[in-house]
Write a protein that holds these residues in place. Sequence first.
Motif, PDB file in Angstrom:
ATOM      1  N   VAL B  99       0.850  -1.195   0.000  1.00  0.00           N
ATOM      2  CA  VAL B  99       0.000   0.000   0.000  1.00  0.00           C
ATOM      3  C   VAL B  99       0.886   1.246   0.000  1.00  0.00           C
ATOM      4  N   VAL B 102       2.361   1.808  -3.486  1.00  0.00           N
ATOM      5  CA  VAL B 102       1.414   2.396  -4.436  1.00  0.00           C
ATOM      6  C   VAL B 102       1.216   3.885  -4.145  1.00  0.00           C
ATOM      7  N   LEU B 103       1.074   4.249  -2.864  1.00  0.00           N
ATOM      8  CA  LEU B 103       0.836   5.652  -2.528  1.00  0.00           C
ATOM      9  C   LEU B 103       2.067   6.511  -2.822  1.00  0.00           C
ATOM     10  N   LEU B 219      -7.839  -0.991   4.122  1.00  0.00           N
ATOM     11  CA  LEU B 219      -6.899  -1.829   3.379  1.00  0.00           C
ATOM     12  C   LEU B 219      -5.994  -2.617   4.330  1.00  0.00           C
TER      13      LEU B 219
END
Lengths: 82, 249
Positions: B99, B102-103, B219
Amino acid sequence: MAFDSFGAFLAMEGHGPYVWASYGVFFVLMAVLMVGSYRRRNAVLQSCRQHAGSRSSRAPKPDSDTAPATAASFTRVDVSQD
Amino acid sequence: MWPFFHKLGSPKWFYGIATRLMPWLLVLGLLCLGAGLVWGLAFAPKDYLQGNSYRIIFIHVPSAFLAQSIYIMMASAAVVTLVWRMKLADVFVKATAPVGLVLTFISLFTGAVWGKPTWGTWWIWDARLTSMLILLFLYGGVIALDRAINDEKSAARAVAILVLVGVVNIPIIKYSVDWWNTLHQPATFKLTEKPSMPAEMWVPLLLSVIGLYLLFGWLACLRMQTEILIREQRTRWVQDLFHVNEGVR
């Protein structure tokens, strides 16, 4: 509304491509991440369910919580922290 | 304190709590993010200097903010892994590193796209941009290292050490705009001062940040559940998840 028309909103006075490219990448990547994570959790859950199902069809389910599932599996032991 | 701490480390307890929290995190997160982005895109006034390109801020700042926060959370979890060997801490690191990756990528990409009309270039090797790129590689390194080691315990230790070494990068990212000459503008939100932008701009920005935080919570819960199920699939409690539903009927 900061814009006079929908066309002006899309054009963003010439900055439209930059703004929409950024938001597009953000939405696509977040959607892929969220849907992908959700599907994977459900797939793993499904395989655990099948695993549990095949176990219980072979051996009847023990009624006590502490009974080990099979001889080969390990049980968690709660050790006092004091 | 100790019973709570002990409970917190129990994958079974966490699994149940996560199941109950997740719908709230998802709905509130989508609402906040949706409200913040619609407000920011269509209703906030345009910037007098940058024009409409500044509207990228409503996704750029939240994702960059989260990318660093996630790393700090991972580093805290890494300390817990090394000191107390708590399994759940390692599960957290493993579940949230992708995560963070991706961010970080989103913040670099949106930054580059924002830089073109504002600075006249997609990329410069300036301190803020370079340190964010290093963060991207750190996330990639954590994921790769974890996949490279088969033994769960050795992988947990190695990953925890890598995460802790990489944490020096976080203050560098934060203070890069103060320490070096940079094209990048200074922080929008500071704890000690009022935001330098009008409320019609910072309120939607704050909403987007909160929304993305909540979605990260969702998430994290979801991906930690996945990891817990994989690790504990042979245990009694995981199999009981299904027996409780099916066995009685």
